[in-house]
Design an enzyme around this catalytic site. Structure first.
Site, PDB file in Angstrom:
ATOM      1  N   SER A  69      25.571 126.275  31.172  1.00  0.00           N
ATOM      2  CA  SER A  69      24.105 125.077  29.953  1.00  0.00           C
ATOM      3  C   SER A  69      25.149 126.718  28.786  1.00  0.00           C
ATOM      4  CB  SER A  69      23.456 125.763  30.673  1.00  0.00           C
ATOM      5  OG  SER A  69      22.930 126.235  30.232  1.00  0.00           O
ATOM      6  N   ASN A  70      25.313 127.522  28.824  1.00  0.00           N
ATOM      7  CA  ASN A  70      25.887 128.057  27.482  1.00  0.00           C
ATOM      8  C   ASN A  70      27.134 127.616  27.222  1.00  0.00           C
ATOM      9  OD1 ASN A  70      24.121 130.024  26.660  1.00  0.00           O
ATOM     10  ND2 ASN A  70      24.036 130.682  28.546  1.00  0.00           N
TER      11      ASN A  70
ATOM     12  N   THR B  17      32.782 145.863  26.703  1.00  0.00           N
ATOM     13  CA  THR B  17      33.638 147.256  27.018  1.00  0.00           C
ATOM     14  C   THR B  17      32.987 147.215  28.431  1.00  0.00           C
ATOM     15  OG1 THR B  17      31.281 148.646  26.777  1.00  0.00           O
ATOM     16  CG2 THR B  17      32.829 147.977  25.197  1.00  0.00           C
TER      17      THR B  17
ATOM     18  N   LEU C 172      33.899 143.102  36.097  1.00  0.00           N
ATOM     19  CA  LEU C 172      35.167 143.387  35.503  1.00  0.00           C
ATOM     20  C   LEU C 172      35.958 144.661  36.116  1.00  0.00           C
ATOM     21  CD1 LEU C 172      34.911 140.586  32.821  1.00  0.00           C
ATOM     22  CD2 LEU C 172      36.529 140.084  34.459  1.00  0.00           C
TER      23      LEU C 172
ATOM     24  N   GLU D 196      31.628 149.506  30.234  1.00  0.00           N
ATOM     25  CA  GLU D 196      30.656 150.188  30.532  1.00  0.00           C
ATOM     26  C   GLU D 196      29.619 148.710  30.783  1.00  0.00           C
ATOM     27  OE1 GLU D 196      26.643 153.056  29.792  1.00  0.00           O
ATOM     28  OE2 GLU D 196      28.373 152.694  28.634  1.00  0.00           O
ATOM     29  N   LEU D 197      29.331 147.784  31.654  1.00  0.00           N
ATOM     30  CA  LEU D 197      28.062 146.943  32.160  1.00  0.00           C
ATOM     31  C   LEU D 197      27.032 146.765  31.103  1.00  0.00           C
ATOM     32  CD1 LEU D 197      28.574 144.359  34.534  1.00  0.00           C
ATOM     33  CD2 LEU D 197      26.598 145.245  35.736  1.00  0.00           C
ATOM     34  N   ASP D 198      26.939 146.250  31.021  1.00  0.00           N
ATOM     35  CA  ASP D 198      25.810 145.019  29.666  1.00  0.00           C
ATOM     36  C   ASP D 198      26.327 146.235  28.207  1.00  0.00           C
ATOM     37  OD1 ASP D 198      26.043 142.609  31.194  1.00  0.00           O
ATOM     38  OD2 ASP D 198      24.218 143.720  32.642  1.00  0.00           O
TER      39      ASP D 198
ATOM     40  N   HIS E 233      23.933 138.121  27.410  1.00  0.00           N
ATOM     41  CA  HIS E 233      22.856 138.721  28.445  1.00  0.00           C
ATOM     42  C   HIS E 233      21.752 138.431  27.871  1.00  0.00           C
ATOM     43  CE1 HIS E 233      22.551 141.413  31.516  1.00  0.00           C
ATOM     44  NE2 HIS E 233      20.698 142.072  30.500  1.00  0.00           N
TER      45      HIS E 233
HETATM   46  C1  GRF Z   1      22.163 132.962  31.567  1.00  0.00           C
HETATM   47  O1  GRF Z   1      21.381 132.887  31.810  1.00  0.00           O
HETATM   48  C2  GRF Z   1      23.531 134.320  30.859  1.00  0.00           C
HETATM   49  O2  GRF Z   1      22.822 134.297  29.957  1.00  0.00           O
HETATM   50  C3  GRF Z   1      23.621 134.736  31.530  1.00  0.00           C
HETATM   51  O3  GRF Z   1      24.066 134.059  33.023  1.00  0.00           O
HETATM   52  C4  GRF Z   1      23.501 132.681  32.912  1.00  0.00           C
HETATM   53  C5  GRF Z   1      24.270 131.515  32.752  1.00  0.00           C
HETATM   54  O4  GRF Z   1      23.498 130.235  32.739  1.00  0.00           O
HETATM   55  N1  GRF Z   1      25.114 135.866  31.253  1.00  0.00           N
HETATM   56  P1  GRF Z   1      24.578 129.597  32.682  1.00  0.00           P
HETATM   57  O5  GRF Z   1      25.726 129.632  33.692  1.00  0.00           O
HETATM   58  O6  GRF Z   1      25.143 129.143  30.741  1.00  0.00           O
HETATM   59  O7  GRF Z   1      23.165 127.677  32.213  1.00  0.00           O
END
Ligand code: GRF
Length: 198
Positions: A13-14, A138, A90, A140-142, A106
């Protein structure tokens, strides 16, 4: 024109929000998934965007998968690689290869609640505000320099699902805006901090 490659693992969805934003100076060169059943692939293909699947299960380990993924991505000559729900950790080699041109969203106000189950953990901690963060990736995760954040309230009767829905709405606003800022060269990285020009 900036070439953008978007990586997804699920509904995307993003990714859809970024495509729909029709960002000036940005071309969505490809959408790549590590799972053939990632729902967002069909959506992107229907809109004439190149799609590809690289299944991590076909590789001996992270290094081999990430090397093949980078080769696939680089075929699109990306100026920016966008992680949009790409559920893979990654390798440092991959992350360094895309230094300063790899971003992620995130679903928490980093540096709080890195990792998984962010909404459940936020509710359990009793925090009154939650949100989402776009950041450069980077090793380091998140972690990694924060580009943008959006804040939402946590309500007394929230469940992880109701909070996730409120945050996701903000993600769909924030991520296209961050990509647009990158595409327009408005982001300046100075001593680990991102400043927005203009
Ligand atoms: C989102 O909540 C994003 O923040 C996280 O994973 C989810 C992905 O959702 N990293 P979508 O696939 O973009 O709908």
């Amino acid at each position: 024109m900036k070439n953008i490659v978007i990586l997804i693992s699920g509904r995307g969805s993003n990714m859809q929000a970024i495509v729909d934003a029709d960002i000036a100076g940005a071309k969505i060169a490809a959408v790549i998934a590590n799972r053939a059943d990632a729902g967002g692939l069909v959506w992107a293909a229907e809109r004439g965007i190149d799609t590809a699947v690289l299944d991590h299960k076909g590789f001996a380990g992270r290094e081999a998968f990430d090397a093949a993924l980078a080769e696939l991505i680089d075929g699109y000559r990306p100026d920016l690689v966008v992680l949009a729900g790409f559920m893979r950790i990654l390798t440092a080699g991959f992350v360094n290869h895309y230094a300063n041109r790899l971003i992620n969203i995130h679903p928490s106000l980093l540096p709080s609640f890195t990792g998984l189950h962010t909404h459940e953990r936020a509710i359990n901690e009793g925090v009154k505000f939650a949100g989402c963060t776009v950041h450069f990736v980077t090793a380091e995760l998140d972690h990694g320099p924060i580009i943008a954040q959006a804040v939402v309230p946590v309500l007394d009767d929230d469940t992880p699902d109701t909070l996730a829905a409120r945050v996701l709405k903000e993600e769909h606003r924030l991520y296209p805006q961050a990509v647009a800022d990158f595409a327009a060269d408005r982001l300046v990285l100075e001593a680990g901090r991102v400043k927005r020009r203009g």
